[in-house]
Scaffold this motif. Structure first.
Motif, PDB file in Angstrom:
ATOM      1  N   HIS A  62       1.206   3.410  -3.591  1.00  0.00           N
ATOM      2  CA  HIS A  62      -0.042   3.430  -4.369  1.00  0.00           C
ATOM      3  C   HIS A  62       0.135   2.584  -5.634  1.00  0.00           C
ATOM      4  CE1 HIS A  62      -3.953   4.919  -5.452  1.00  0.00           C
ATOM      5  NE2 HIS A  62      -3.493   5.307  -6.640  1.00  0.00           N
ATOM      6  N   GLN A  63      -0.508   1.430  -5.642  1.00  0.00           N
ATOM      7  CA  GLN A  63      -0.492   0.514  -6.792  1.00  0.00           C
ATOM      8  C   GLN A  63      -1.881  -0.113  -6.920  1.00  0.00           C
ATOM      9  OE1 GLN A  63       2.579  -2.388  -5.993  1.00  0.00           O
ATOM     10  NE2 GLN A  63       4.218  -1.012  -6.606  1.00  0.00           N
ATOM     11  N   PRO A  64      -2.821   0.614  -7.486  1.00  0.00           N
ATOM     12  CA  PRO A  64      -4.206   0.124  -7.527  1.00  0.00           C
ATOM     13  C   PRO A  64      -4.392  -1.203  -8.277  1.00  0.00           C
ATOM     14  CG  PRO A  64      -4.036   2.351  -8.462  1.00  0.00           C
ATOM     15  CD  PRO A  64      -2.666   1.916  -8.088  1.00  0.00           C
ATOM     16  N   GLY A  65      -3.534  -1.512  -9.210  1.00  0.00           N
ATOM     17  CA  GLY A  65      -3.671  -2.751  -9.976  1.00  0.00           C
ATOM     18  C   GLY A  65      -3.078  -3.973  -9.301  1.00  0.00           C
ATOM     19  N   ASN A  66      -2.386  -3.785  -8.219  1.00  0.00           N
ATOM     20  CA  ASN A  66      -1.736  -4.897  -7.512  1.00  0.00           C
ATOM     21  C   ASN A  66      -2.784  -5.715  -6.762  1.00  0.00           C
ATOM     22  OD1 ASN A  66      -0.211  -6.477  -5.622  1.00  0.00           O
ATOM     23  ND2 ASN A  66       1.492  -5.052  -5.914  1.00  0.00           N
ATOM     24  N   PRO A  67      -2.725  -7.055  -6.861  1.00  0.00           N
ATOM     25  CA  PRO A  67      -3.700  -7.898  -6.148  1.00  0.00           C
ATOM     26  C   PRO A  67      -3.653  -7.739  -4.625  1.00  0.00           C
ATOM     27  CG  PRO A  67      -2.392  -9.217  -7.678  1.00  0.00           C
ATOM     28  CD  PRO A  67      -1.826  -7.840  -7.687  1.00  0.00           C
ATOM     29  N   ALA A  68      -2.565  -7.223  -4.084  1.00  0.00           N
ATOM     30  CA  ALA A  68      -2.450  -7.046  -2.634  1.00  0.00           C
ATOM     31  C   ALA A  68      -2.913  -5.659  -2.184  1.00  0.00           C
ATOM     32  CB  ALA A  68      -1.002  -7.270  -2.201  1.00  0.00           C
ATOM     33  N   ALA A  69      -3.416  -4.845  -3.105  1.00  0.00           N
ATOM     34  CA  ALA A  69      -3.840  -3.483  -2.766  1.00  0.00           C
ATOM     35  C   ALA A  69      -5.110  -3.500  -1.924  1.00  0.00           C
ATOM     36  CB  ALA A  69      -4.054  -2.672  -4.034  1.00  0.00           C
ATOM     37  N   ASP A  70      -5.196  -2.523  -1.005  1.00  0.00           N
ATOM     38  CA  ASP A  70      -6.407  -2.406  -0.192  1.00  0.00           C
ATOM     39  C   ASP A  70      -7.474  -1.654  -0.995  1.00  0.00           C
ATOM     40  OD1 ASP A  70      -5.613   0.245  -0.102  1.00  0.00           O
ATOM     41  OD2 ASP A  70      -5.034   0.203   2.012  1.00  0.00           O
ATOM     42  N   ALA A  71      -8.565  -1.308  -0.356  1.00  0.00           N
ATOM     43  CA  ALA A  71      -9.681  -0.648  -1.040  1.00  0.00           C
ATOM     44  C   ALA A  71      -9.283   0.712  -1.610  1.00  0.00           C
ATOM     45  CB  ALA A  71     -10.851  -0.498  -0.072  1.00  0.00           C
ATOM     46  N   ASP A  72      -8.292   1.368  -1.014  1.00  0.00           N
ATOM     47  CA  ASP A  72      -7.841   2.679  -1.497  1.00  0.00           C
ATOM     48  C   ASP A  72      -6.745   2.566  -2.556  1.00  0.00           C
ATOM     49  OD1 ASP A  72      -9.584   3.962   0.272  1.00  0.00           O
ATOM     50  OD2 ASP A  72      -8.076   3.893   1.887  1.00  0.00           O
ATOM     51  N   GLY A  73      -6.319   1.352  -2.892  1.00  0.00           N
ATOM     52  CA  GLY A  73      -5.294   1.148  -3.911  1.00  0.00           C
ATOM     53  C   GLY A  73      -3.868   1.156  -3.381  1.00  0.00           C
ATOM     54  N   TYR A  74      -3.704   1.106  -2.074  1.00  0.00           N
ATOM     55  CA  TYR A  74      -2.369   1.107  -1.476  1.00  0.00           C
ATOM     56  C   TYR A  74      -1.924  -0.309  -1.109  1.00  0.00           C
ATOM     57  CZ  TYR A  74      -2.373   6.161  -1.126  1.00  0.00           C
ATOM     58  OH  TYR A  74      -2.375   7.492  -1.425  1.00  0.00           O
ATOM     59  N   VAL A  75      -0.646  -0.568  -1.342  1.00  0.00           N
ATOM     60  CA  VAL A  75      -0.039  -1.852  -1.012  1.00  0.00           C
ATOM     61  C   VAL A  75       0.974  -1.616   0.102  1.00  0.00           C
ATOM     62  CG1 VAL A  75       1.370  -3.761  -1.871  1.00  0.00           C
ATOM     63  CG2 VAL A  75      -0.305  -2.683  -3.362  1.00  0.00           C
ATOM     64  N   LYS A  76       0.887  -2.422   1.153  1.00  0.00           N
ATOM     65  CA  LYS A  76       1.884  -2.338   2.221  1.00  0.00           C
ATOM     66  C   LYS A  76       3.136  -3.076   1.764  1.00  0.00           C
ATOM     67  CE  LYS A  76      -1.312  -2.347   6.123  1.00  0.00           C
ATOM     68  NZ  LYS A  76      -1.738  -3.128   7.304  1.00  0.00           N
ATOM     69  N   MET A  77       4.277  -2.392   1.914  1.00  0.00           N
ATOM     70  CA  MET A  77       5.560  -2.980   1.547  1.00  0.00           C
ATOM     71  C   MET A  77       6.305  -3.387   2.817  1.00  0.00           C
ATOM     72  SD  MET A  77       5.393  -2.926  -1.677  1.00  0.00           S
ATOM     73  CE  MET A  77       7.024  -3.378  -2.188  1.00  0.00           C
ATOM     74  N   PRO A  78       7.162  -4.405   2.731  1.00  0.00           N
ATOM     75  CA  PRO A  78       7.903  -4.851   3.916  1.00  0.00           C
ATOM     76  C   PRO A  78       8.730  -3.721   4.532  1.00  0.00           C
ATOM     77  CG  PRO A  78       8.151  -6.425   2.140  1.00  0.00           C
ATOM     78  CD  PRO A  78       7.458  -5.225   1.560  1.00  0.00           C
ATOM     79  N   ASN A  79       8.962  -3.823   5.836  1.00  0.00           N
ATOM     80  CA  ASN A  79       9.745  -2.814   6.550  1.00  0.00           C
ATOM     81  C   ASN A  79      11.237  -3.124   6.486  1.00  0.00           C
ATOM     82  OD1 ASN A  79       9.580  -5.046   8.201  1.00  0.00           O
ATOM     83  ND2 ASN A  79       9.188  -3.920  10.071  1.00  0.00           N
ATOM     84  N   VAL A  80      11.673  -3.625   5.343  1.00  0.00           N
ATOM     85  CA  VAL A  80      13.070  -3.992   5.119  1.00  0.00           C
ATOM     86  C   VAL A  80      13.735  -2.894   4.301  1.00  0.00           C
ATOM     87  CG1 VAL A  80      14.621  -5.667   4.057  1.00  0.00           C
ATOM     88  CG2 VAL A  80      12.513  -6.448   5.155  1.00  0.00           C
ATOM     89  N   ASN A  81      14.817  -2.342   4.837  1.00  0.00           N
ATOM     90  CA  ASN A  81      15.602  -1.336   4.132  1.00  0.00           C
ATOM     91  C   ASN A  81      16.873  -2.031   3.645  1.00  0.00           C
ATOM     92  OD1 ASN A  81      17.435   0.703   3.438  1.00  0.00           O
ATOM     93  ND2 ASN A  81      16.581   2.127   4.927  1.00  0.00           N
TER      94      ASN A  81
END
Length: 135
Positions: free
Chosen positions: A79-98
């Motif tokens: 949840h990062q509502p201020g991020n330009p990559a955020a969706d309408a709900d304010g969530y940003v998808k992060m890479p699946n890299v551990n």
């Protein structure tokens, strides 16, 4: 197996592990990159695939890279509502890299690379000792 064949097998292993380390480095470099567009998909982890290949000219089995595949595991959402990559709900998808998994894979690739180097060095040393005996 001749010394020349053993060097060829180890050289194939070096190439495979080198590619594996490059892919892991790319994954680590993109571990925190996000999508360019809101709600878009970020970097997807890559995984090299290998297979055993028979070299008919020498009769040895070597390793061969069959490709680099995208890991299809799910992305984490933050949840990062201020991020330009955020969706309408304010969530940003992060890479699946551990990073922990990538570090362990890197260490394994490094050890395999070193083992192949040691095998080449041993074959070279045996060849040099044989030449010295023949003098």
């Amino acid at each position: 197996m001749s010394l020349e064949n053993s060097i060829g097998v180890s050289a194939a292993g070096l190439r495979a592990q080198s590619l594996r380390m490059r892919v892991i480095a790319e994954n680590l470099a993109n571990a925190s990159s996000v999508a360019d567009t809101p709600g878009g998909d970020p970097y997807r982890r890559k995984v090299p695939t290998f297979k055993a290949a028979l070299d008919r000219s020498t009769g040895t089995t070597t390793v061969e890279v069959t490709g680099i595949q995208a890991d299809q595991s799910e992305f984490t959402r933050v949840h990062q509502p201020g991020n330009p990559a955020a969706d309408a709900d304010g969530y940003v998808k992060m890479p699946n890299v551990n990073s922990l998994v990538e570090s362990a894979d890197m260490k394994s690739a490094q050890r395999s690379y070193e083992a192949n180097l040691n095998a080449i060095e041993s074959a070279r040393s045996l060849t040099m000792r044989t030449i010295d005996l023949l003098k």
